[in-house]
Design an enzyme around this catalytic site. Sequence first.
Site, PDB file in Angstrom:
ATOM      1  N   ASP A   1       0.832  -1.222   0.000  1.00 48.82           N
ATOM      2  CA  ASP A   1       0.000   0.000   0.000  1.00 48.82           C
ATOM      3  C   ASP A   1       0.862   1.266   0.000  1.00 48.82           C
ATOM      4  O   ASP A   1       0.351   2.354  -0.226  1.00 48.82           O
ATOM      5  CB  ASP A   1      -0.948  -0.005   1.201  1.00 48.82           C
ATOM      6  CG  ASP A   1      -0.202  -0.242   2.512  1.00 48.82           C
ATOM      7  OD1 ASP A   1      -0.426  -1.295   3.132  1.00 48.82           O
ATOM      8  OD2 ASP A   1       0.628   0.605   2.898  1.00 48.82           O
TER       9      ASP A   1
ATOM     10  N   ASP B   1       8.295 -13.114  -3.983  1.00 52.86           N
ATOM     11  CA  ASP B   1       7.955 -13.612  -2.639  1.00 52.86           C
ATOM     12  C   ASP B   1       9.111 -13.218  -1.712  1.00 52.86           C
ATOM     13  O   ASP B   1      10.268 -13.492  -2.032  1.00 52.86           O
ATOM     14  CB  ASP B   1       7.789 -15.141  -2.706  1.00 52.86           C
ATOM     15  CG  ASP B   1       7.293 -15.714  -1.407  1.00 52.86           C
ATOM     16  OD1 ASP B   1       6.519 -16.684  -1.438  1.00 52.86           O
ATOM     17  OD2 ASP B   1       7.676 -15.176  -0.332  1.00 52.86           O
ATOM     18  N   GLY B   2       8.778 -12.617  -0.606  1.00 52.35           N
ATOM     19  CA  GLY B   2       9.823 -12.129   0.297  1.00 52.35           C
ATOM     20  C   GLY B   2      10.808 -13.198   0.711  1.00 52.35           C
ATOM     21  O   GLY B   2      12.013 -12.938   0.857  1.00 52.35           O
TER      22      GLY B   2
ATOM     23  N   PRO C   1      -0.503 -16.082   0.611  1.00 52.45           N
ATOM     24  CA  PRO C   1       0.907 -15.769   0.309  1.00 52.45           C
ATOM     25  C   PRO C   1       1.684 -15.301   1.543  1.00 52.45           C
ATOM     26  O   PRO C   1       2.896 -15.410   1.598  1.00 52.45           O
ATOM     27  CB  PRO C   1       0.799 -14.669  -0.752  1.00 52.45           C
ATOM     28  CG  PRO C   1      -0.589 -14.156  -0.696  1.00 52.45           C
ATOM     29  CD  PRO C   1      -1.433 -15.258  -0.171  1.00 52.45           C
TER      30      PRO C   1
ATOM     31  N   ASP D   1       6.221  -6.063   6.550  1.00 50.88           N
ATOM     32  CA  ASP D   1       4.872  -5.484   6.580  1.00 50.88           C
ATOM     33  C   ASP D   1       3.955  -6.424   5.816  1.00 50.88           C
ATOM     34  O   ASP D   1       3.487  -6.132   4.712  1.00 50.88           O
ATOM     35  CB  ASP D   1       4.900  -4.092   5.928  1.00 50.88           C
ATOM     36  CG  ASP D   1       3.521  -3.473   5.832  1.00 50.88           C
ATOM     37  OD1 ASP D   1       3.335  -2.552   4.994  1.00 50.88           O
ATOM     38  OD2 ASP D   1       2.629  -3.920   6.572  1.00 50.88           O
ATOM     39  N   CYS D   2       3.721  -7.588   6.413  1.00 50.45           N
ATOM     40  CA  CYS D   2       3.066  -8.657   5.654  1.00 50.45           C
ATOM     41  C   CYS D   2       1.597  -8.792   6.067  1.00 50.45           C
ATOM     42  O   CYS D   2       1.136  -8.159   7.008  1.00 50.45           O
ATOM     43  CB  CYS D   2       3.792  -9.970   5.918  1.00 50.45           C
ATOM     44  SG  CYS D   2       3.932 -10.316   7.653  1.00 50.45           S
TER      45      CYS D   2
ATOM     46  N   ASP E   1      -1.550 -11.492   7.289  1.00 44.37           N
ATOM     47  CA  ASP E   1      -1.540 -12.558   8.303  1.00 44.37           C
ATOM     48  C   ASP E   1      -1.002 -13.839   7.680  1.00 44.37           C
ATOM     49  O   ASP E   1      -0.904 -13.929   6.446  1.00 44.37           O
ATOM     50  CB  ASP E   1      -2.984 -12.754   8.816  1.00 44.37           C
ATOM     51  CG  ASP E   1      -3.404 -11.577   9.690  1.00 44.37           C
ATOM     52  OD1 ASP E   1      -3.952 -10.596   9.151  1.00 44.37           O
ATOM     53  OD2 ASP E   1      -3.120 -11.611  10.902  1.00 44.37           O
TER      54      ASP E   1
HETATM   55  N1  SAM Z   1      -0.682  -3.608   7.584  1.00 42.09           N
HETATM   56  C1  SAM Z   1      -1.126  -4.900   7.138  1.00 42.09           C
HETATM   57  C2  SAM Z   1      -1.218  -5.871   8.270  1.00 42.09           C
HETATM   58  O1  SAM Z   1      -0.681  -5.583   9.307  1.00 42.09           O
HETATM   59  O2  SAM Z   1      -1.871  -6.898   8.090  1.00 42.09           O
HETATM   60  C3  SAM Z   1      -0.229  -5.360   6.037  1.00 42.09           C
HETATM   61  C4  SAM Z   1      -0.393  -4.442   4.882  1.00 42.09           C
HETATM   62  S1  SAM Z   1       0.406  -4.783   3.394  1.00 42.09           S
HETATM   63  C5  SAM Z   1      -0.900  -4.435   2.327  1.00 42.09           C
HETATM   64  C6  SAM Z   1       0.608  -6.538   3.307  1.00 42.09           C
HETATM   65  C7  SAM Z   1       1.306  -6.841   2.014  1.00 42.09           C
HETATM   66  O3  SAM Z   1       2.031  -8.063   2.098  1.00 42.09           O
HETATM   67  C8  SAM Z   1       0.346  -7.005   0.824  1.00 42.09           C
HETATM   68  O4  SAM Z   1       0.656  -6.029  -0.136  1.00 42.09           O
HETATM   69  C9  SAM Z   1       0.633  -8.419   0.303  1.00 42.09           C
HETATM   70  O5  SAM Z   1       0.516  -8.511  -1.095  1.00 42.09           O
HETATM   71  C10 SAM Z   1       2.062  -8.611   0.772  1.00 42.09           C
HETATM   72  N2  SAM Z   1       2.510 -10.005   0.860  1.00 42.09           N
HETATM   73  C11 SAM Z   1       1.809 -11.076   1.308  1.00 42.09           C
HETATM   74  N3  SAM Z   1       2.579 -12.196   1.248  1.00 42.09           N
HETATM   75  C12 SAM Z   1       3.796 -11.803   0.759  1.00 42.09           C
HETATM   76  C13 SAM Z   1       5.014 -12.499   0.464  1.00 42.09           C
HETATM   77  N4  SAM Z   1       5.134 -13.825   0.676  1.00 42.09           N
HETATM   78  N5  SAM Z   1       6.065 -11.790  -0.022  1.00 42.09           N
HETATM   79  C14 SAM Z   1       5.959 -10.449  -0.216  1.00 42.09           C
HETATM   80  N6  SAM Z   1       4.820  -9.735   0.014  1.00 42.09           N
HETATM   81  C15 SAM Z   1       3.756 -10.408   0.517  1.00 42.09           C
END
Ligand code: SAM
Length: 288
Positions: free
Chosen positions: A88, A140-141, A165, A158-159, A161
């Site tokens: 975001d 993927d992180g 993914p 900042d992922c 839950d």
């Molecule tokens: N503030 C939120 C929370 O605390 O739940 C997180 C916000 S941010 C939008 C979460 C981001 O993590 C999303 O953009 C999602 O696409 C990304 N994401 C999820 N799994 C991931 C992964 N394995 N590697 C990298 N990014 C990932």
Amino acid sequence: MTDKKVWRETLHENFGQYFAIDNVLYHEKTEHQDLVIFENAAFGRVMALDGVVQTTERDEFIYHEMMTHVPLLAHGQAKQVLIIGGGDGAMLREVTRHKNVESITMVEIDAGVVSFCRQYLPNHNAGSYDDPRFRLVIDDGVNFVTQTTQKFDVIISDCTDPIGPGESLFTSAFYEGCKRCLNPGGIFVAQNGVCFLQQDEAIDSHRKLGHYFADVSFYQAAIPTYFGGIMTFAWATDNPALRHPGTEIIQARFQKAGITCRYYNPAIHTAAFALPQYLQDALACQSS
Ligand code: SAM
């Protein structure tokens, strides 16, 4: 109860929160997730992924200020910063406020989140995507941290839950990868759920991180739309002194950085590491 259409969060099975929908701005399945952005009279624009609130215009500042300024001001001289997730753009916005940071790499799995949040949540990134220090990697992180040759001073996970993914960002492989690409004296922080409702997540992270870092703990803040109480942020370093640098030192660094915040301040920084007894007891049980 409103007669408007509502969006219900599906994170918890037997209870949850709902938001009256004034207007759906976007709702599609991206390559990885179900992404919805809608307008709500109480919280402004809300973004959810796979049925879980990710961020709202009204309360996002609490989370992003605490996930950024706590590790960066505790470190004191971070130059290379890695954000995992953060699609975001608000975490990036807060990191760019630190002028002594030289490079910011963001590894986001879902290009759709970046592009749709740029369009529908412009206040989140607030133009920070154009910062010359910024580099976006779509991956993927866990792949990135296990393969990169880059080194970082602060890593912010900042992922989502640990569902879909996001699951890979709560694994030992990910934590091991973060340890390998942290510089000496580096700090790792991660969103680790609302501990009153998702205590197992905190215990699991604490146990796994303990295999790679000398000092593992949490700090906390209450973000209204992360339903159910204080959110815990995982904290991991090899230098225990970084956890308690002293409010005076933080104050001096905060002043020098010339940053003004709406939630964060040096006293809150220090106090955030005070944890409720039920969490301390649960972590002690896990370690014994
Ligand atoms: N503030 C939120 C929370 O605390 O739940 C997180 C916000 S941010 C939008 C979460 C981001 O993590 C999303 O953009 C999602 O696409 C990304 N994401 C999820 N799994 C991931 C992964 N394995 N590697 C990298 N990014 C990932």
